[in-house]
Design an enzyme around this catalytic site. Structure first.
Site, mmCIF file in Angstrom:
data_model
loop_
_atom_site.group_PDB
_atom_site.id
_atom_site.type_symbol
_atom_site.label_atom_id
_atom_site.label_comp_id
_atom_site.label_asym_id
_atom_site.label_seq_id
_atom_site.Cartn_x
_atom_site.Cartn_y
_atom_site.Cartn_z
ATOM 1 C CG ASN A 13 19.864 -26.413 88.285
ATOM 2 O OD1 ASN A 13 19.924 -27.444 89.235
ATOM 3 N ND2 ASN A 13 20.369 -25.421 88.348
ATOM 4 C CG ASP A 15 23.034 -28.106 90.061
ATOM 5 O OD1 ASP A 15 22.008 -28.726 90.625
ATOM 6 O OD2 ASP A 15 23.489 -26.909 90.540
ATOM 7 C CG ASP A 19 17.442 -26.299 92.604
ATOM 8 O OD1 ASP A 19 16.208 -26.689 92.665
ATOM 9 O OD2 ASP A 19 18.079 -27.005 91.876
ATOM 10 C CG ASP A 88 19.721 -23.306 110.058
ATOM 11 O OD1 ASP A 88 20.325 -22.968 111.131
ATOM 12 O OD2 ASP A 88 19.306 -24.574 109.823
ATOM 13 C CG ASP A 189 23.995 -23.528 113.572
ATOM 14 O OD1 ASP A 189 23.524 -24.841 113.517
ATOM 15 O OD2 ASP A 189 25.270 -23.315 113.587
ATOM 16 C CD GLU A 244 22.228 -27.129 116.917
ATOM 17 O OE1 GLU A 244 22.651 -28.280 116.719
ATOM 18 O OE2 GLU A 244 22.940 -26.010 116.930
ATOM 19 C CG HIS A 317 21.034 -31.155 109.388
ATOM 20 N ND1 HIS A 317 20.333 -30.607 110.121
ATOM 21 C CD2 HIS A 317 22.461 -30.431 109.506
ATOM 22 C CE1 HIS A 317 20.923 -29.270 110.975
ATOM 23 N NE2 HIS A 317 22.214 -29.118 110.497
ATOM 24 C CG ASP A 318 23.647 -31.469 112.849
ATOM 25 O OD1 ASP A 318 24.281 -31.510 111.714
ATOM 26 O OD2 ASP A 318 23.303 -30.562 113.447
#
Ligand code: ISL
Ligand code: CA
Length: 540
Positions: A13, A15, A19, A88, A189, A244, A317-318
């Site tokens: 969208n 922004d 999403d 997650d 997590d 994790e 992503h870490d």
């Protein structure tokens, strides 16, 4: 298994924030990869202090990501395509904006007080010397009651008190809510940190990782909690879990994932991810040799054996992008990405590929500290400035090790903003998107993407043993990673040249039949830079 970091995957969208609708737009792409399962990063309501790892409501979707209807549509779209979904589960801590914490803060006798860890200070300071993961004390003084609360991550991520049975019941309720919707399990997590050492005694070391191993991880009731969770929730569904958490060593892996334990199915081993941390921690990067790299996998494979099942990953992503960290992201970006994918898809364990690594996305090197978004990186810059340390050095470390390396948006095509968004992305696109993107990869038969698809097909064809033995050859070789996989029916030799130069393949007393590789097939025993070959083995 394929990991989606929702904020950076696809923005529907304009922004600037990825999403759920954006993921739905890419369902056919996901199916074309041949993957079986998606791990979706947190999409729950969040004030976004740590990009969704700080949850304010476990039962709703953050408006930035969409609505519950969008989520239901995504799940249905995946099911239609035979792709499973795990979410997650972030329950070591909540956001400080979660109603539980907002209540908890109010008064010493609030019924929610015991949902978190509150303590009086000591000598005008925090209750002990524990450190938070991203810097500073793990305790924050709350002026409302004059007590400190525990937060192993940022001060906006207060730790939940798992000693409290009501907390555990609430967690199980959350899990059932999502499982009843039809999701296929959870990535849990920092699950290694949920059972605290309640004497709260001072840490003896000031190195975060030492404290993690000594105090934070594998607390006294961890297995009791996980077994209860399994009994109360997981065992009642046909689902999968992957835990994790730092501090789990290979020798305790099977306590978490041994089939007989009734706890979790897999854990992400983080030894490899922390191997390059120097005495100064993660922003004190030290070189890692190939024998050390190989050793972590050997150790975990041996330790888990046939009693449990490993997960095999090289980035998420870490951490930095796998090709920048373990390959060569300049001259041999394509070859070394293919080699790393060959590795992931031939090991014993479930491979997990992080979005973008299937097209060889690389680390990013922003020159302006203002372009960074990750709370860990920002806290590191702040500390560097406060201590008057060298900002150039800090920036260099972040270029190598910062978490935003893996968080720049997915590169879909070579138009502005890489096709990720029609607006201004929440974090800048990696400037190499003009050359590295999905569109380009689709149109190139020899792309990393198409190699990945072939490898996935090969793994599913039965020619590559999934279960069975893993035997490593030449563990001390500084450039070659060679191993045999054997399930009693199929037997393969995988030879990977982890270097920029040519290496001779050692002779082996078996007959080899070429199956697949990342260079044209040849009879030569010389492995070219970053060459990967898979052979079928016939005993002589
Ligand atoms: O990223 C790390 C260090 O730089 C890791 O130590 C990381 O904090 C650790 O693996 C836990 O990660 C998970 O929990 C964190 C969150 O920030 C990470 O994104 C998440 O993967 C707190 O929820
Ligand atoms: Ca959006």
């Amino acid at each position: 298994m394929y990991q989606i970091y929702p904020r950076s995957f696809n923005d529907s969208n304009g922004d600037g924030i990825g999403d759920l609708r954006g993921i739905i737009e890419k369902l056919d792409y996901l199916q074309s990869l041949g993957i079986d399962l998606i791990w979706l990063g947190p999409v729950y309501k969040t004030p976004n202090d740590d990009n969704g790892y700080d949850i304010a409501d476990y039962y709703s979707i953050d408006p930035e990501f969409g609505t519950m209807d969008d989520f239901n549509d995504l799940l249905a779209g995946l099911k239609q395509r035979g792709i499973k979904l795990i979410m997650d589960l972030v329950v070591n801590h909540t956001s400080d904006e979660h109603p539980w914490f907002e209540e908890s803060r109010k008064t010493l006798d609030n019924p929610y007080r015991k949902f978190y860890f509150w303590k009086e200070g000591k000598n005008d300071g925090p209750p002990n010397n524990w450190k938070a993961f991203f810097g500073g004390s793990a305790w924050e003084l709350d002026p409302l009651t004059g007590e400190y609360y525990l937060h192993l991550f940022t001060k906006k991520q207060p730790d939940l008190n798992w000693e409290n049975p009501t907390v555990r019941k609430e967690v199980y309720r959350i899990m059932k809510y999502w499982l009843d919707k039809g999701i296929d399990g959870f990535r849990l997590d920092v699950i290694s940190l949920i059972s605290k050492r309640l004497d709260f005694s001072d840490a003896k070391s000031d190195q975060l990782m030492d404290i993690v191993y000594d105090i934070y991880a594998n607390g006294p009731r961890i297995h009791e909690f996980l077994q209860e969770m399994n009994r109360e929730v997981l065992s009642q569904y046909n689902v999968m879990t992957v835990g994790e958490g730092p501090g789990i060593t290979s020798d305790m892996a099977n306590d978490y994932i041994g089939e007989d334990r009734g706890e979790l199915n897999m854990i992400f081993q983080l030894d490899l991810m922390f191997l390059d941390n120097g005495p100064g921690g993660k922003f004190d990067v030290q070189p890692v040799s190939l024998p050390d790299f190989k050793k972590t996998f050997r150790k975990w494979d041996e330790a888990v054996g046939n009693r449990g099942w490993n997960n095999i990953f090289l980035d998420n992503h870490d951490f930095p992008r796998m090709v920048s960290r373990f390959g060569n992201d300049s001259e041999y970006r394509i070859k070394s990405s293919k080699l790393l994918l060959t590795f992931l898809l031939t090991m014993r364990g479930t491979p997990c590929i992080y979005m973008g690594s299937e097209i060889g996305m690389t680390n990013v090197a922003f020159q302006d500290p203002e372009d960074y978004r990750d709370v860990e990186t920002l806290q590191y810059f702040k500390k560097t400035i406060k201590e008057g340390s060298n900002m150039d050095f800090a920036l260099e470390q972040v270029h190598i090790q910062g978490r935003d390396n893996a968080r720049t948006p997915m590169q879909w095509d070579n138009t502005d903003q890489a096709g990720f968004s029609s607006g201004k992305p929440w974090i800048k696109i990696n400037p190499n998107y003009r050359d590295i993107n999905v569109d380009q990869s689709e149109n190139d038969e020899n792309s990393i993407l198409n190699y990945f698809r072939k490898m996935v097909r090969l793994r599913k064809s039965g020619l590559i043993p999934i279960t069975g033995d893993f035997t490593e050859l030449y563990p001390d070789d500084p450039a070659l990673y060679c191993y045999v996989r054997d399930n009693g029916k199929e037997s393969i030799l995988v030879c990977l040249n982890f270097s920029d130069h040519t290496v001779m393949m050692p002779g082996v007393p078996v007959k080899l039949q070429y199956i697949f590789g990342n260079y044209p097939q040849t009879d030569s025993m010389e492995l070219l830079p970053w060459e990967a070959r898979i052979y079928a083995i016939t005993l002589l």
